[in-house]
Design an enzyme around this catalytic site. Structure first.
Site, PDB file in Angstrom:
ATOM      1  N   CYS A   1       7.216  10.465  -4.530  1.00  0.00           N
ATOM      2  CA  CYS A   1       7.581  11.477  -3.510  1.00  0.00           C
ATOM      3  C   CYS A   1       8.811  11.092  -2.696  1.00  0.00           C
ATOM      4  CB  CYS A   1       6.439  11.734  -2.531  1.00  0.00           C
ATOM      5  SG  CYS A   1       4.811  11.490  -3.176  1.00  0.00           S
TER       6      CYS A   1
ATOM      7  N   PHE B   1      14.156  32.674  18.643  1.00  0.00           N
ATOM      8  CA  PHE B   1      15.311  33.352  18.057  1.00  0.00           C
ATOM      9  C   PHE B   1      16.502  32.393  18.002  1.00  0.00           C
ATOM     10  CE2 PHE B   1      18.686  36.574  17.989  1.00  0.00           C
ATOM     11  CZ  PHE B   1      18.197  37.366  16.967  1.00  0.00           C
TER      12      PHE B   1
ATOM     13  N   CYS C   1       4.029   6.872  -4.127  1.00  0.00           N
ATOM     14  CA  CYS C   1       4.806   7.742  -3.214  1.00  0.00           C
ATOM     15  C   CYS C   1       6.066   7.051  -2.681  1.00  0.00           C
ATOM     16  CB  CYS C   1       3.917   8.249  -2.091  1.00  0.00           C
ATOM     17  SG  CYS C   1       4.842   9.071  -0.794  1.00  0.00           S
TER      18      CYS C   1
ATOM     19  N   LEU D   1       0.850  -1.190   0.000  1.00  0.00           N
ATOM     20  CA  LEU D   1       0.000   0.000   0.000  1.00  0.00           C
ATOM     21  C   LEU D   1       0.889   1.244   0.000  1.00  0.00           C
ATOM     22  CD1 LEU D   1      -2.553  -1.449   2.522  1.00  0.00           C
ATOM     23  CD2 LEU D   1      -3.050  -0.859   0.144  1.00  0.00           C
TER      24      LEU D   1
ATOM     25  N   HIS E   1       7.658   0.157   2.257  1.00  0.00           N
ATOM     26  CA  HIS E   1       6.546  -0.682   1.775  1.00  0.00           C
ATOM     27  C   HIS E   1       6.060  -1.608   2.891  1.00  0.00           C
ATOM     28  CE1 HIS E   1       8.471  -0.266  -2.470  1.00  0.00           C
ATOM     29  NE2 HIS E   1       7.701   0.748  -2.186  1.00  0.00           N
TER      30      HIS E   1
HETATM   31  C1  COM Z   1       3.099   7.676   2.150  1.00  0.00           C
HETATM   32  C2  COM Z   1       2.050   6.830   1.584  1.00  0.00           C
HETATM   33  S1  COM Z   1       4.667   7.356   1.433  1.00  0.00           S
HETATM   34  S2  COM Z   1       0.630   7.023   2.463  1.00  0.00           S
HETATM   35  O1  COM Z   1       0.049   8.325   2.188  1.00  0.00           O
HETATM   36  O2  COM Z   1       0.938   6.936   3.917  1.00  0.00           O
HETATM   37  O3  COM Z   1      -0.282   5.968   2.107  1.00  0.00           O
END
Ligand code: COM
Length: 521
Positions: free
Chosen positions: A83, A499, A78, A74, A133
């Site tokens: 990403c 600061f 990304c 899942l 993953h």
């Molecule tokens: C992030 C994937 S790399 S998800 O948005 O957490 O499913």
């Protein structure tokens, strides 16, 4: 492989994903409550950010959900190709840039070009990505109690039936979130030659040689971000773009001063940016040896290269579902939805990149959540027309709200607070304008960044904020919220800055907050 009764550790998940990846396990990976039958409240087709967050929300609301993905994990593109590698490469670009500017000074060693390998970075990412993953699968099962089938194609039969490996599942609702692929612009021949890559093929199957130069076709965020990384490694990069950089259709509210600082700095790093041109052809026999381009003045030339990278935007992966369901799409194939993520067919929702820009993580995740809320009976609308945005060059570039020009147009009487102040050049002012630029303030002030805040003089409300530097992304998430809540210059002046804070918005605002009629700073 039925995993429902097993409680795989992270390490075991990683091993399983490695074996499936290498072909040792070809069957689907399933976490399905078989004793509950094959009927669901909602089936998410596509387990990327939208499908995963929508599934989590559905679970939390007591809906029975199933999420199906063709990949082994899942999280979608990304953590696999998009990403996460982009962030890894952008961080590497920033580090290499720092090492290069400081090369052979103070304690810094001499920067060695031949050690900055693009292939090494890709290999590093590919070696490590299965941990992310594994975490997606582990968390989705063990913490979020999601039902899922991975490593399997979903076929949508009709709006209430989805088939996986010959087995049918019925559902009250379908949510499509199948992501996008790179758009290959028509009219450019030779894009199928060896040596032509996009963000996905760069990783899988992967770049397998160290290029000597790069030509990027397109001027998207991807083009700017990956191009900055290639250049930072020492691979001289040319960007060929029709629109000026950061003036492409998909980016909104880009302040001209911010844009100028960003693009000037890409050029300062040695990038060749050719705007207003039309790429025509990737030349070479089997392998790319160059790109033929028509320049703004109408002349043509070939820019030689052994590495062509496509950064021309994306198109949705929706055809089989559109064909099966007959949902309405726009002229580019993006699925049309309302603010509840409902398509033209009742009970069918679409989320994430397949509904168009912005193709950002926050939007995908919140789209999934929005669909789940509506499916659970809560009328909920998600308006993503205004949002904070960012991109990476060797800098982190962040912006939210209106640009100076937009604010002037909409409000007339505005004041602008910026660093460096108007009329002063970066190199004249030795202040760190961004986190991590203290050393530059003393060595190369021209590299310290840029920032601007804009106020409406009548209401005294903050209208927009713009930043080039490092470390401001977190602040901008909150600034987005505060701008929407109507924060004023007086309230900004009341905030407590830690600061020395390089994002000077608080202290600079306080310097002006005492004035009855605000003026620029
Ligand atoms: C992030 C994937 S790399 S998800 O948005 O957490 O499913």
């Amino acid at each position: 492989m039925d995993l429902h009764d097993s409680n795989l550790s992270m390490a075991e998940w990683e091993i399983l994903i490695h074996s499936a990846e290498s072909g040792e396990v070809s069957e689907a990976l399933e976490n399905v409550y078989r004793d509950k039958g094959n009927s669901f409240d909602v089936i998410f087709v596509g387990g990327g950010a939208g499908g995963r967050f929508g599934s989590a929300y559905s679970q939390a609301r007591g809906l029975r959900q199933l999420v199906i993905d063709r990949w082994l994990f899942l999280g979608g593109s990304c953590p696999h190709q998009a990403c996460v590698p982009h962030h890894l490469f952008s961080e590497a670009a920033r580090e290499m840039d720092y090492m290069r500017w400081n090369s052979d000074t103070l304690w810094f060693p001499k920067f060695e070009e031949d050690r900055a390998s693009i292939v090494d970075m890709i290999e590093l990412f590919k070696k490590g990505r299965n941990n992310a993953h594994a975490f997606m699968n582990w968390q989705s099962k063990e913490q979020l109690d999601m039902e899922y089938i991975l490593n399997a194609e979903a076929t949508v039969i009709d709006k209430n039936t989805v088939e996986v490996n010959g087995e049918r599942f019925t559902t009250k609702n379908i949510v499509l979130g199948t992501g996008t692929r790179t758009y290959l612009p028509p009219g450019i021949s030779g894009l199928d030659k060896a040596g032509v890559y996009d963000f996905a093929t760069l990783i899988d199957p992967g770049l397998d040689y160290e290029p000597t130069s790069c030509v990027i076709i397109g001027g998207s965020k991807v083009a700017m971000e990956y191009g900055s990384f290639y250049q930072a490694t020492g691979c001289h990069t040319t960007i060929l773009t029709r629109s000026p950089l950061m003036r492409t259709h998909s980016l909104h509210h880009v302040d001209e001063d911010l844009r100028t600082y960003v693009v000037d700095n890409m050029r300062l790093r040695g990038m060749n940016i050719i705007e207003g041109c039309t790429p025509l052809e990737v030349v070479g026999d089997e392998r790319a040896t160059g790109v033929r381009v028509r320049l703004a003045d109408g002349t043509e030339r070939v820019i030689e290269t052994d590495f062509v990278f496509i950064g021309t935007g994306e198109r949705p992966n929706t055809k089989p579902f559109v064909d099966a369901l007959g949902i309405d799409v726009d002229e580019k194939g993006f699925v049309k939805v309302n603010a509840r993520m409902q398509t033209s067919i009742p009970g069918v929702y679409a989320i994430g990149d397949i509904i168009g820009s912005p193709m950002e993580m926050f939007k995908a995740r919140k789209c999934g959540m929005t669909a789940a809320r509506n499916i659970s009976g809560e009328p909920f609308e998600f308006d993503f027309s205004q949002y904070p945005d960012f991109l990476h060059t060797t800098y982190e570039v962040t912006w939210v709200g209106l640009t100076e020009d937009e604010a002037r147009e909409a409000y007339g009487d505005i004041s602008v607070i910026q660093m460096p102040p108007k009329g002063i050049r970066n190199e004249e002012i030795s202040l760190p304008l961004a986190e991590g630029s203290m050393l530059y303030a003393f060595t190369r002030p021209e590299l310290t960044g840029f920032q601007k805040a804009i106020y409406d003089n009548k209401s005294r409300r903050l209208l927009g904020a713009h930043h080039v530097g490092f470390g401001a992304k977190d602040a901008f998430q909150y600034l987005d919220h505060l701008i929407k809540k109507g924060i004023t210059i007086d309230e900004m002046g009341e905030m407590n800055e830690l600061f020395l804070n390089p994002e000077h918005f608080i202290q600079l605002s306080r310097l002006r907050a005492g004035q009855e009629h605000l003026i620029d700073l």
